[in-house]
Write a protein that holds these residues in place. Structure first.
Motif, PDB file in Angstrom:
ATOM      1  N   UNK A   1       0.665  -1.037   0.073  1.00  0.00           N
ATOM      2  CA  UNK A   1      -0.110  -0.008   0.063  1.00  0.00           C
ATOM      3  C   UNK A   1       0.659   1.261  -0.048  1.00  0.00           C
ATOM      4  N   UNK A   2       2.023   1.128   0.681  1.00  0.00           N
ATOM      5  CA  UNK A   2       2.955   2.570   0.690  1.00  0.00           C
ATOM      6  C   UNK A   2       3.303   2.503  -0.943  1.00  0.00           C
ATOM      7  N   UNK A   3       4.006   1.560  -1.373  1.00  0.00           N
ATOM      8  CA  UNK A   3       4.028   1.754  -2.840  1.00  0.00           C
ATOM      9  C   UNK A   3       2.969   2.246  -3.698  1.00  0.00           C
ATOM     10  N   UNK A   4       1.616   1.714  -3.432  1.00  0.00           N
ATOM     11  CA  UNK A   4       0.676   2.377  -4.296  1.00  0.00           C
ATOM     12  C   UNK A   4       0.483   3.707  -3.966  1.00  0.00           C
ATOM     13  N   UNK A   5       0.430   4.184  -2.637  1.00  0.00           N
ATOM     14  CA  UNK A   5       0.220   5.517  -2.222  1.00  0.00           C
ATOM     15  C   UNK A   5       1.382   6.510  -2.986  1.00  0.00           C
ATOM     16  N   UNK A   6       2.581   5.949  -2.867  1.00  0.00           N
ATOM     17  CA  UNK A   6       3.475   6.836  -3.658  1.00  0.00           C
ATOM     18  C   UNK A   6       3.491   6.907  -5.068  1.00  0.00           C
ATOM     19  N   UNK A   7       2.946   5.773  -5.547  1.00  0.00           N
ATOM     20  CA  UNK A   7       2.830   5.954  -7.274  1.00  0.00           C
ATOM     21  C   UNK A   7       1.675   6.917  -7.475  1.00  0.00           C
ATOM     22  N   UNK A   8       0.534   6.852  -6.433  1.00  0.00           N
ATOM     23  CA  UNK A   8      -0.621   7.731  -6.895  1.00  0.00           C
ATOM     24  C   UNK A   8       0.008   9.124  -6.433  1.00  0.00           C
ATOM     25  N   UNK A   9       1.038   9.351  -5.499  1.00  0.00           N
ATOM     26  CA  UNK A   9       1.294  10.674  -5.156  1.00  0.00           C
ATOM     27  C   UNK A   9       2.092  11.105  -6.579  1.00  0.00           C
ATOM     28  N   UNK A  10       3.019  10.189  -6.967  1.00  0.00           N
ATOM     29  CA  UNK A  10       3.983  10.717  -8.135  1.00  0.00           C
ATOM     30  C   UNK A  10       3.302  11.006  -9.369  1.00  0.00           C
ATOM     31  N   UNK A  11       1.860  10.474  -9.469  1.00  0.00           N
ATOM     32  CA  UNK A  11       1.040  10.605 -10.931  1.00  0.00           C
ATOM     33  C   UNK A  11       0.478  12.062 -10.983  1.00  0.00           C
ATOM     34  N   UNK A  12       0.365  12.558  -9.595  1.00  0.00           N
ATOM     35  CA  UNK A  12      -0.433  13.857  -9.509  1.00  0.00           C
ATOM     36  C   UNK A  12      -1.731  13.728  -9.029  1.00  0.00           C
ATOM     37  N   UNK A  13      -2.139  12.504  -8.601  1.00  0.00           N
ATOM     38  CA  UNK A  13      -3.406  12.080  -8.040  1.00  0.00           C
ATOM     39  C   UNK A  13      -3.692  12.705  -6.774  1.00  0.00           C
ATOM     40  N   UNK A  14      -2.449  12.756  -5.886  1.00  0.00           N
ATOM     41  CA  UNK A  14      -2.938  13.451  -4.589  1.00  0.00           C
ATOM     42  C   UNK A  14      -3.186  14.856  -4.700  1.00  0.00           C
ATOM     43  N   UNK A  15      -2.742  15.736  -5.675  1.00  0.00           N
ATOM     44  CA  UNK A  15      -3.192  16.856  -5.786  1.00  0.00           C
ATOM     45  C   UNK A  15      -4.486  16.909  -6.393  1.00  0.00           C
ATOM     46  N   UNK A  16      -4.739  16.230  -7.324  1.00  0.00           N
ATOM     47  CA  UNK A  16      -6.087  16.172  -7.819  1.00  0.00           C
ATOM     48  C   UNK A  16      -7.238  15.988  -6.812  1.00  0.00           C
ATOM     49  N   UNK A  17      -6.939  14.774  -5.852  1.00  0.00           N
ATOM     50  CA  UNK A  17      -7.828  14.327  -4.914  1.00  0.00           C
ATOM     51  C   UNK A  17      -8.142  15.475  -3.563  1.00  0.00           C
ATOM     52  N   UNK A  18      -6.877  16.174  -3.534  1.00  0.00           N
ATOM     53  CA  UNK A  18      -7.062  17.304  -2.644  1.00  0.00           C
ATOM     54  C   UNK A  18      -8.082  18.412  -3.220  1.00  0.00           C
ATOM     55  N   UNK A  19      -7.798  18.789  -4.457  1.00  0.00           N
ATOM     56  CA  UNK A  19      -8.599  19.753  -4.947  1.00  0.00           C
ATOM     57  C   UNK A  19      -9.906  19.334  -5.212  1.00  0.00           C
ATOM     58  N   UNK A  20     -10.478  18.190  -5.330  1.00  0.00           N
ATOM     59  CA  UNK A  20     -11.735  17.366  -5.440  1.00  0.00           C
ATOM     60  C   UNK A  20     -12.348  17.517  -4.067  1.00  0.00           C
ATOM     61  N   UNK A  21     -11.824  16.978  -3.028  1.00  0.00           N
ATOM     62  CA  UNK A  21     -12.291  16.971  -1.582  1.00  0.00           C
ATOM     63  C   UNK A  21     -12.483  18.343  -1.112  1.00  0.00           C
ATOM     64  N   UNK A  22     -11.523  19.536  -1.524  1.00  0.00           N
ATOM     65  CA  UNK A  22     -11.738  20.991  -1.072  1.00  0.00           C
ATOM     66  C   UNK A  22     -12.896  21.311  -1.566  1.00  0.00           C
ATOM     67  N   UNK A  23     -13.320  20.929  -2.839  1.00  0.00           N
ATOM     68  CA  UNK A  23     -14.491  21.522  -3.573  1.00  0.00           C
ATOM     69  C   UNK A  23     -15.814  20.968  -3.244  1.00  0.00           C
ATOM     70  N   UNK A  24     -15.808  20.020  -2.032  1.00  0.00           N
ATOM     71  CA  UNK A  24     -17.147  19.294  -1.676  1.00  0.00           C
ATOM     72  C   UNK A  24     -17.747  20.630  -1.088  1.00  0.00           C
ATOM     73  N   UNK A  25     -18.958  20.596  -1.403  1.00  0.00           N
ATOM     74  CA  UNK A  25     -19.892  21.615  -0.851  1.00  0.00           C
ATOM     75  C   UNK A  25     -19.820  21.347   0.659  1.00  0.00           C
ATOM     76  N   UNK A  26     -19.981  22.864   1.334  1.00  0.00           N
ATOM     77  CA  UNK A  26     -20.177  22.438   2.990  1.00  0.00           C
ATOM     78  C   UNK A  26     -18.916  22.919   3.440  1.00  0.00           C
ATOM     79  N   UNK A  27     -17.708  23.050   3.012  1.00  0.00           N
ATOM     80  CA  UNK A  27     -16.720  23.296   3.485  1.00  0.00           C
ATOM     81  C   UNK A  27     -16.071  22.131   4.426  1.00  0.00           C
ATOM     82  N   UNK A  28     -15.604  22.612   5.489  1.00  0.00           N
ATOM     83  CA  UNK A  28     -15.298  21.436   6.525  1.00  0.00           C
ATOM     84  C   UNK A  28     -16.139  20.622   7.022  1.00  0.00           C
ATOM     85  N   UNK A  29     -17.329  20.865   7.324  1.00  0.00           N
ATOM     86  CA  UNK A  29     -18.535  19.976   7.446  1.00  0.00           C
ATOM     87  C   UNK A  29     -18.910  18.734   6.278  1.00  0.00           C
ATOM     88  N   UNK A  30     -18.834  19.602   5.016  1.00  0.00           N
ATOM     89  CA  UNK A  30     -18.950  18.608   3.958  1.00  0.00           C
ATOM     90  C   UNK A  30     -17.792  17.716   3.660  1.00  0.00           C
TER      91      UNK A  30
END
Length: 565
Positions: free
Chosen positions: A427-456
């Motif tokens: 899982x550490x390998x997989x997490x690292x690969x996802x981070x290198x691909x830029x997925x981590x940044x995309x996931x962060x942007x998507x989660x930040x865009x969830x309606x409702x802010x912190x509660x959402x």
């Protein structure tokens, strides 16, 4: 003592790989069997052969790179002992080689036709991915859907152990779309498996088996039963209290349940508690106690996210208590509805006697939790203290120490630890690969865009981890998504300890929720109860757990009030 740390690092990686092999031989690797169990006998036999071929294939694929990685480490010597690095990293090729040999030994248990079809299917999938490699380059990060949704999902659904499914998906991505040397995967896997923080994993697993073997667990349960067993639904409270006290020490939720259920279930059945109620309460109590230290999930999430383990230990106690209270309310309601027979109050003399007998045992969980939470000792240090103390109490106080069980207990601890650590490595390998691909940044942007802010964001995380808990189990989900989502939670202004407790509790609900949650079926197996008996009765308990989780999520003080300031 620097030399002792070097020796620990060397032996720990060998323990992890040998444990992985033992778990393979025993069928002890974590896997999702809900779908495979519904197949016909012939198709199920093919799925078992496919899983074996997948495990052997992964080991064969990484073996050459593991040998090369170990050879490269030979030029590096430890400062205190002067040992070559290859002496430690040789555990990886040795482990992969033994995985292949173990798989070969298990071949006669499967039909030749199934094995051939499985090998052909894996080879065809590999060839197809290689042919499509240029297309993966063209579509960019959309290729992640192919490798980490379709390919990984197919492997998990087919019953391939989760650690190997992670590894195969990551290997395929790096080989066909990543453009990264595969030797890096071996290095990342070694880093994930050999963090010294994780040395607490096998130590706590062994401590749990020691507490059961010396009779300490039974003494704690008997004391609670004498104190509270006469109330309406009293033994349900005893079960919840016993799970609260012993939970997490063994390193395996199944072991926690196995320490409590055999002591209480016969008397609960005698009082007229339905079997469905028994297994529902046991499974719900397993979900409730996920954040009670020294839960291995807390240790592991602290390792992969750099959150203070002492803070996690302090923050996990009250949220679990909130969930225990809401479960107790449902248990009391069900006791009145079902008319459970009440037991006479135990004489004060019996209560006092049982409490005195249990007192040496009751010291252990409190010693562990408060020593770590107050910064007196690390999780690894306090686990060794607990082992030494439990052995002395078993020998001198309870006079119950079966030397013949010591070796099997050590092997069992190595097997469970190896299965856990292998998942962490892949899982550490997989997490690292996802981070290198830029997925981590995309996931962060998507989660930040969830309606409702912190509660959402909190609500979305709860839904995500309930689903992940039911499909991937707790530890793989935490290792994979913890490093990706915790930075996002921090940016949203959520306390990292509070967020950790919320997602762990959400994961626990998914883990013990039928029809996919493997924890529910473990509870049924331990209680020897048909899973169908609890399918309806567990629904109110799951609803209560969800309500308790929402209370914890939106009242952060429940988690943070005990944190050191």
């Amino acid at each position: 003592m620097v030399w002792s740390e070097e020796l620990e690092e060397l032996l720990f990686l060998w323990l992890a790989m040998f444990g992985t092999v033992i778990a393979l031989r025993r069928g002890g690797h974590m896997r999702m069997t809900a779908l495979v169990a519904r197949l016909g006998p012939s198709t199920r036999a093919f799925a078992e052969a496919f899983a074996l071929a997948a495990m052997a294939g992964f080991a064969l694929l990484l073996l050459p790179d593991a040998i090369g990685f170990a050879a490269q480490q030979g030029a590096i010597h430890t400062p205190a002992l002067g040992l070559p690095g290859s002496l430690r990293t040789a555990a990886l090729p040795a482990g992969f080689g033994l995985i292949v040999l173990t798989a070969l030994v298990q071949l006669p248990a499967h039909r030749l036709r199934d094995l051939l079809l499985a090998a052909i299917g894996l080879a065809a999938a590999g060839l197809a991915l290689s042919v499509l490699a240029p297309w993966f380059d063209d579509i960019g990060n959309w290729s992640l859907v192919v490798f980490f949704v379709l390919l990984l999902g197919a492997g998990v659904a087919a019953g391939v152990p989760i650690g190997f499914a992670f590894g195969l998906a990551t290997f395929a991505y790096l080989a066909d779309a990543g453009g990264i040397p595969l030797s890096i995967m071996v290095g990342k896997m070694q880093e994930g498996m050999s963090s010294l923080i994780l040395l607490a994993v096998p130590l706590f697993v062994f401590l749990g088996t020691l507490i059961e073997m010396t009779g300490m667990a039974r003494a704690m349960v008997d004391s609670l039963a004498a104190l509270f067993g006469h109330f309406r639904g009293g033994l349900s409270y005893v079960l919840l209290g016993a799970m609260y006290i012993v939970s997490g020490i063994s390193g395996a939720k199944a072991a926690d349940m196995a320490a409590v259920a055999p002591v209480l279930f016969p008397e609960m059945k005698r009082r007229g508690v339905p079997e469905g109620e028994l297994v529902s309460l046991l499974a719900a109590s397993g979900a409730m106690s996920e954040t009670i230290p020294p839960s291995l999930v807390l240790i592991i999430i602290g390792s992969v996210t750099s959150v203070s383990i002492a803070a996690l230990f302090a923050g996990g106690m009250l949220p679990a208590l909130v969930l225990a209270i809401v479960l107790g309310i449902i248990a009391r309601r069900n006791a009145g509805r079902d008319g459970h027979g009440a037991a006479p109050r135990a004489p004060v003399r019996i209560m006092a006697r049982n409490f005195v007998i249990a007192l040496p045992a009751l010291v252990v969980p409190f010693l562990i939790r408060f020593a770590v939470a107050d910064g007196i000792a690390t999780a690894t240090e306090v686990s060794t203290i607990g082992i030494f103390y439990s052995a002395l109490v078993g020998l001198l106080v309870y006079r119950q120490f079966d030397w013949r069980r010591l070796w099997p207990m050590l092997v069992d601890s190595a097997s469970l630890s190896g299965a856990i650590l292998f998942i962490i490595g892949t899982a550490s390998c997989m997490s690292w690969a996802l981070t290198q691909s830029g997925f981590a940044m995309s996931l962060g942007a998507a989660m930040q865009a969830v309606p409702g802010g912190r509660d959402g964001f909190l609500l979305a995380s709860i839904v995500v981890f309930i689903v992940l808990g039911s499909v991937l189990e707790g530890i793989p989900a935490m290792v994979l998504f913890g490093p990706l989502l915790f930075p996002v939670a921090s940016q949203a202004g959520i306390n990292e300890v509070h967020y950790a407790i919320v997602v762990i509790l959400a994961m626990g609900i998914g883990l013990f929720a039928p029809p996919f949650g493997v924890g529910y079926y473990a509870a049924c197996a331990i209680g020897r109860i048909d899973p169908a008996a609890g399918m309806r009765r567990i629904v109110p308990y799951l609803a209560a757990l969800l309500i308790g989780l929402l209370i914890v999520a939106f009242v952060p003080a429940i988690t943070t009030v005990l944190l050191p300031h």
